[in-house]
Design a protein around this motif. Structure first.
Motif, PDB file in Angstrom:
ATOM      1  N   GLU A 369       0.829  -1.197   0.000  1.00  0.00           N
ATOM      2  CA  GLU A 369       0.000   0.000   0.000  1.00  0.00           C
ATOM      3  C   GLU A 369       0.868   1.253   0.000  1.00  0.00           C
ATOM      4  N   MET A 370       0.309   2.308  -0.579  1.00  0.00           N
ATOM      5  CA  MET A 370       0.959   3.613  -0.543  1.00  0.00           C
ATOM      6  C   MET A 370       0.171   4.478   0.443  1.00  0.00           C
ATOM      7  N   ILE A 371       0.838   4.846   1.527  1.00  0.00           N
ATOM      8  CA  ILE A 371       0.183   5.656   2.545  1.00  0.00           C
ATOM      9  C   ILE A 371       0.675   7.091   2.398  1.00  0.00           C
ATOM     10  N   VAL A 372      -0.247   8.008   2.215  1.00  0.00           N
ATOM     11  CA  VAL A 372       0.127   9.413   2.050  1.00  0.00           C
ATOM     12  C   VAL A 372      -0.352  10.184   3.274  1.00  0.00           C
ATOM     13  N   GLU A 373       0.602  10.748   4.013  1.00  0.00           N
ATOM     14  CA  GLU A 373       0.239  11.539   5.176  1.00  0.00           C
ATOM     15  C   GLU A 373       0.286  13.017   4.824  1.00  0.00           C
ATOM     16  N   VAL A 374      -0.768  13.720   5.169  1.00  0.00           N
ATOM     17  CA  VAL A 374      -0.819  15.170   4.938  1.00  0.00           C
ATOM     18  C   VAL A 374      -1.356  15.869   6.171  1.00  0.00           C
ATOM     19  N   GLU A 375      -0.933  17.103   6.324  1.00  0.00           N
ATOM     20  CA  GLU A 375      -1.358  17.869   7.494  1.00  0.00           C
ATOM     21  C   GLU A 375      -2.616  18.674   7.197  1.00  0.00           C
ATOM     22  N   VAL A 376      -3.574  18.584   8.107  1.00  0.00           N
ATOM     23  CA  VAL A 376      -4.779  19.407   7.997  1.00  0.00           C
ATOM     24  C   VAL A 376      -4.432  20.808   8.488  1.00  0.00           C
ATOM     25  N   LYS A 377      -4.823  21.811   7.730  1.00  0.00           N
ATOM     26  CA  LYS A 377      -4.506  23.179   8.158  1.00  0.00           C
ATOM     27  C   LYS A 377      -5.324  23.545   9.388  1.00  0.00           C
ATOM     28  N   ARG A 378      -4.666  24.190  10.329  1.00  0.00           N
ATOM     29  CA  ARG A 378      -5.272  24.478  11.627  1.00  0.00           C
ATOM     30  C   ARG A 378      -6.530  25.346  11.490  1.00  0.00           C
ATOM     31  N   ASP A 379      -6.463  26.360  10.642  1.00  0.00           N
ATOM     32  CA  ASP A 379      -7.602  27.287  10.583  1.00  0.00           C
ATOM     33  C   ASP A 379      -8.786  26.722   9.793  1.00  0.00           C
ATOM     34  N   TRP A 380      -8.581  25.593   9.151  1.00  0.00           N
ATOM     35  CA  TRP A 380      -9.701  24.983   8.435  1.00  0.00           C
ATOM     36  C   TRP A 380     -10.458  24.008   9.337  1.00  0.00           C
ATOM     37  N   PHE A 381      -9.753  23.436  10.298  1.00  0.00           N
ATOM     38  CA  PHE A 381     -10.341  22.430  11.188  1.00  0.00           C
ATOM     39  C   PHE A 381     -11.453  23.045  12.032  1.00  0.00           C
ATOM     40  N   ASN A 382     -12.612  22.391  12.068  1.00  0.00           N
ATOM     41  CA  ASN A 382     -13.691  22.903  12.906  1.00  0.00           C
ATOM     42  C   ASN A 382     -14.323  21.814  13.778  1.00  0.00           C
ATOM     43  N   ILE A 408      -3.742   5.193   0.555  1.00  0.00           N
ATOM     44  CA  ILE A 408      -4.399   5.339   1.847  1.00  0.00           C
ATOM     45  C   ILE A 408      -3.994   6.719   2.336  1.00  0.00           C
ATOM     46  N   VAL A 409      -4.972   7.607   2.465  1.00  0.00           N
ATOM     47  CA  VAL A 409      -4.659   8.977   2.873  1.00  0.00           C
ATOM     48  C   VAL A 409      -4.864   9.117   4.374  1.00  0.00           C
ATOM     49  N   ARG A 410      -3.853   9.613   5.050  1.00  0.00           N
ATOM     50  CA  ARG A 410      -3.971   9.829   6.484  1.00  0.00           C
ATOM     51  C   ARG A 410      -3.780  11.304   6.800  1.00  0.00           C
ATOM     52  N   LEU A 411      -4.787  11.874   7.416  1.00  0.00           N
ATOM     53  CA  LEU A 411      -4.657  13.254   7.862  1.00  0.00           C
ATOM     54  C   LEU A 411      -3.901  13.227   9.174  1.00  0.00           C
ATOM     55  N   VAL A 412      -2.936  14.131   9.302  1.00  0.00           N
ATOM     56  CA  VAL A 412      -2.155  14.173  10.537  1.00  0.00           C
ATOM     57  C   VAL A 412      -2.179  15.583  11.105  1.00  0.00           C
ATOM     58  N   GLU A 413      -1.717  15.692  12.338  1.00  0.00           N
ATOM     59  CA  GLU A 413      -1.735  16.989  13.016  1.00  0.00           C
ATOM     60  C   GLU A 413      -0.727  17.928  12.370  1.00  0.00           C
TER      61      GLU A 413
ATOM     62  N   SER B  65      -4.586  21.364  16.504  1.00  0.00           N
ATOM     63  CA  SER B  65      -5.748  21.874  15.786  1.00  0.00           C
ATOM     64  C   SER B  65      -6.938  21.775  16.723  1.00  0.00           C
ATOM     65  N   ALA B  66      -7.382  22.911  17.227  1.00  0.00           N
ATOM     66  CA  ALA B  66      -8.528  22.933  18.129  1.00  0.00           C
ATOM     67  C   ALA B  66      -9.521  23.949  17.622  1.00  0.00           C
ATOM     68  N   SER B  67     -10.792  23.683  17.903  1.00  0.00           N
ATOM     69  CA  SER B  67     -11.831  24.555  17.378  1.00  0.00           C
ATOM     70  C   SER B  67     -13.003  24.575  18.361  1.00  0.00           C
ATOM     71  N   LEU B  68     -13.722  25.685  18.392  1.00  0.00           N
ATOM     72  CA  LEU B  68     -14.903  25.770  19.257  1.00  0.00           C
ATOM     73  C   LEU B  68     -16.127  25.311  18.480  1.00  0.00           C
ATOM     74  N   ARG B  69     -16.956  24.519  19.153  1.00  0.00           N
ATOM     75  CA  ARG B  69     -18.211  24.080  18.514  1.00  0.00           C
ATOM     76  C   ARG B  69     -19.385  24.343  19.446  1.00  0.00           C
ATOM     77  N   LYS B  70     -20.465  24.781  18.838  1.00  0.00           N
ATOM     78  CA  LYS B  70     -21.672  25.064  19.632  1.00  0.00           C
ATOM     79  C   LYS B  70     -22.252  23.789  20.217  1.00  0.00           C
ATOM     80  N   ILE B  71     -22.701  23.905  21.464  1.00  0.00           N
ATOM     81  CA  ILE B  71     -23.434  22.778  22.053  1.00  0.00           C
ATOM     82  C   ILE B  71     -24.716  23.295  22.704  1.00  0.00           C
ATOM     83  N   VAL B  72     -25.624  22.369  22.887  1.00  0.00           N
ATOM     84  CA  VAL B  72     -26.861  22.677  23.613  1.00  0.00           C
ATOM     85  C   VAL B  72     -26.966  21.643  24.730  1.00  0.00           C
ATOM     86  N   ALA B  73     -27.308  22.100  25.935  1.00  0.00           N
ATOM     87  CA  ALA B  73     -27.486  21.175  27.054  1.00  0.00           C
ATOM     88  C   ALA B  73     -28.963  21.158  27.454  1.00  0.00           C
ATOM     89  N   LEU B  74     -29.437  19.959  27.738  1.00  0.00           N
ATOM     90  CA  LEU B  74     -30.834  19.818  28.178  1.00  0.00           C
ATOM     91  C   LEU B  74     -30.846  19.097  29.514  1.00  0.00           C
TER      92      LEU B  74
END
Lengths: 441, 143
Positions: A369-382, A408-413, B65-74
């Protein structure tokens, strides 16, 4: 008029191939005068007179960089030294240098190709051309110099470095074109800024020529934004003279490779069989207009592909894509040839992930397998799992479309992959077959 | 509106500890947590903490990578069938959620049920329409 030599640049393929066959015969006859090819051709019973189709090039032996080194310095020379007027050579830090000899005809032919290339990118005799690369044994200095002179523009042989002085030259003489390596242009722009100057406002620059260093389309676009003018790609290698081998035209979609001067093949670096147009492989070139030191089927190690289709500029010389890596970097996974640059190219177009990546080849449950690790951008993560899953699928599909095997794509910190400065390791091979030492390499 | 902190984590030894050590250094208390694992080698840690904005900023500063998410408590009764009764009402409100967790507030009496509400539009209005009132933020953060 957009052509330097219309009669040669818009030839029909049939006429072009006719020229190639004639010149290939001549080249082989000339090459036979060198100690190296003389002996090789006798041994392989190669008779230039029998060549009457371009496809017959495939019957000829390849030449490698190692061959050049093994027969250093004069093994490929076809003429007495009296007839040779210049040499260019590599630094030779990893063995014998590779040296190329030119007679008067070769220098003139190269200057013409260089002038044709510059004209193709839009340089005219009214331009002031500042050549910001090293002169000397490096071909980018004198190669461009002769081309600029042949074209008739005003040349400023500035050489590399000293950015303040470069800016002064540009401003004093009204430079309209500069040639530099792409990474230097970023630095030059910073010096402009530090001096309180803006190249778009404070110079007469109207186009840039970049080359001699691998770079991505995104880097080119950035340079164009900084300077506010188009940047044209130049390709060449010292074994094929230097610059002036292939050049972009006004459409900037691939580089026209001058097929009256070079026979061009793209081969699979493993099997050495030709690949179809559009497929990546190693660029193999034969000089068609060099007398002092012709080279036959030279393996450039550069990976590119022929871009299928016609160019709107009307030139019939085919276009190669930008160089996507070296054949030494290639690996094979599930029968597919993969170059790290292909994966990098995909990732660069995905804004949610960083530019750094790590490819690991590993045997998982008995399957490679070919495993590709990439970093998720911090400001995109929600924090949304579904969004990350979707991104993983998107990257997986885009890489599969590019390299034809599913990774196989692996998102990393963020920050967990080594930065791509210098020569960071981008590929790790942990496959079982390799560990056992029975991998057929 | 209340928030939880969501953190992207690779499934590797010591990664969870990186988070808790930052919280410890900054004297931030964890009220609740849930850990989501995916088959792709990573997961998401959801934390309900005393001060989500500060926790999120400190974790980002530490390179995560940290983010705030809305929650509701009941609020619900801490008795058998308590959650069932609450979920029936939530379902009747037409609210679909992907992550939730609970906390006992007074054993045998009162519990809170937390819903990840980040992607759910008008959740408060929908819940109020079926007679559910989200818990006040101060009570959620346990101050």
């Amino acid at each position: 008029m957009i052509y330097w030599e219309k009669e040669l640049e818009v030839l029909s393929r049939k006429e072009l191939e006719k020229i190639q066959v004639e010149r290939l015969r001549k080249t082989l006859s000339q090459a036979a005068h060198s100690p190296y090819y003389g002996e090789l051709f006798r041994k392989l019973h190669i008779t230039p007179e029998k060549i009457d189709r371009v496809e017959q090039i495939r019957e000829l032996p390849f030449t490698t960089k190692q061959d050049l080194r093994d027969h250093y310095p004069y093994g490929f020379l076809t003429l007495p030294k009296r007839d040779i007027i210049r040499l260019h050579s590599s630094s030779g830090t990893t063995g014998n240098p590779t040296v190329i000899f030119h007679n008067r005809h070769d220098i003139s032919s190269w200057a013409n190709l260089m002038a044709r290339s510059l004209f193709c990118a839009g340089v005219r005799d009214t331009d002031v051309f500042q050549n910001i690369v090293g002169y000397g044994l490096f071909t980018g200095g004198l190669g461009f110099q002769y081309g600029i002179e042949r074209l008739g523009a005003l040349s400023i042989p500035a050489g590399a470095g000293n950015s303040q002085r470069q800016i002064k030259l540009m401003r004093d003489y009204g430079t309209t074109v500069i040639h530099a390596i792409p990474s230097y242009l970023g630095r030059l722009y910073e010096v402009f800024q530090a001096e309180g100057l803006d190249p778009q406002r404070d110079t007469e620059l109207r186009l840039l020529v970049i080359g001699a260093e691998p770079h991505t389309e995104e880097q080119r676009r950035r340079i164009e934004e900084m300077f506010g003018v188009k940047a044209f790609n130049s390709f060449g290698l010292s074994e094929m003279n230097g610059p002036g081998v292939a050049f972009e035209c006004e459409y900037q979609s691939g580089l026209h490779i001058w097929e009256d001067a070079y026979m061009v093949e793209i081969v699979d670096p493993q099997t050495l069989h030709p690949v179809a147009d559009g497929e990546y492989g190693e660029l193999v070139m034969t000089t068609l207009d060099r007398e002092g030191m012709p080279l036959v089927r030279y393996r450039t190690r550069d990976i590119t592909r022929i871009l299928p289709g016609d160019c709107p500029c009307g030139r019939t010389h085919r276009r190669i894509d930008r160089i996507t890596g070296r054949s030494d970097d290639m690996f094979i996974i599930k029968g597919c040839n993969v170059y790290p640059m292909q994966i990098e190219g995909v990732l660069l177009k995905i804004p949610e992930v960083g530019a750094d990546y790590l490819i690991t080849l590993d045997t998982l449950n008995g399957s490679d397998e070919m495993i590709v690790e990439v970093e998720v951008k911090r400001d995109w993560f929600n924090g949304d799992v579904a969004r990350l899953d979707k991104l993983t699928r998107q990257i997986t599909n885009q890489i599969r479309d590019e390299v034809l095997t599913k990774p196989i794509v692996r998102l990393v910190e963020p920050g967990s992959i080594p930065k791509s400065e210098g020569k960071a390791v981008r590929v790790r091979d942990l496959r079982a077959a390799l560990k056992a030492g029975n991998y057929s390499a | 509106m209340a928030y939880q902190v969501s953190i992207f984590l690779e499934n590797k030894i010591g990664r969870l500890e990186r988070v808790t050590s930052v919280l410890k250094e900054n004297r931030i208390n964890i009220q609740n947590m849930s850990l989501i694992h995916t088959a792709n080698g990573w997961g998401i840690l959801n934390l309900l903490v005393s001060c989500p904005e500060r926790a999120c900023a400190k974790l980002c500063e530490a390179g995560m990578s940290a983010s705030l998410r809305k929650i509701v408590a009941l609020e619900m009764q801490d008795v058998p069938g308590g959650l069932d009764g609450l979920l029936t009402k939530i379902a009747s409100a037409g609210v679909n959620f992907t992550n939730a967790y609970g906390r006992v507030v007074e054993p045998g009496q009162k519990a809170f049920f937390f819903i990840d509400a980040d992607q759910i539009e008008d959740i408060n209005e929908k819940l109020q329409a079926v007679g559910l009132t989200p818990v006040n933020d101060d009570l959620i953060y346990g101050v």
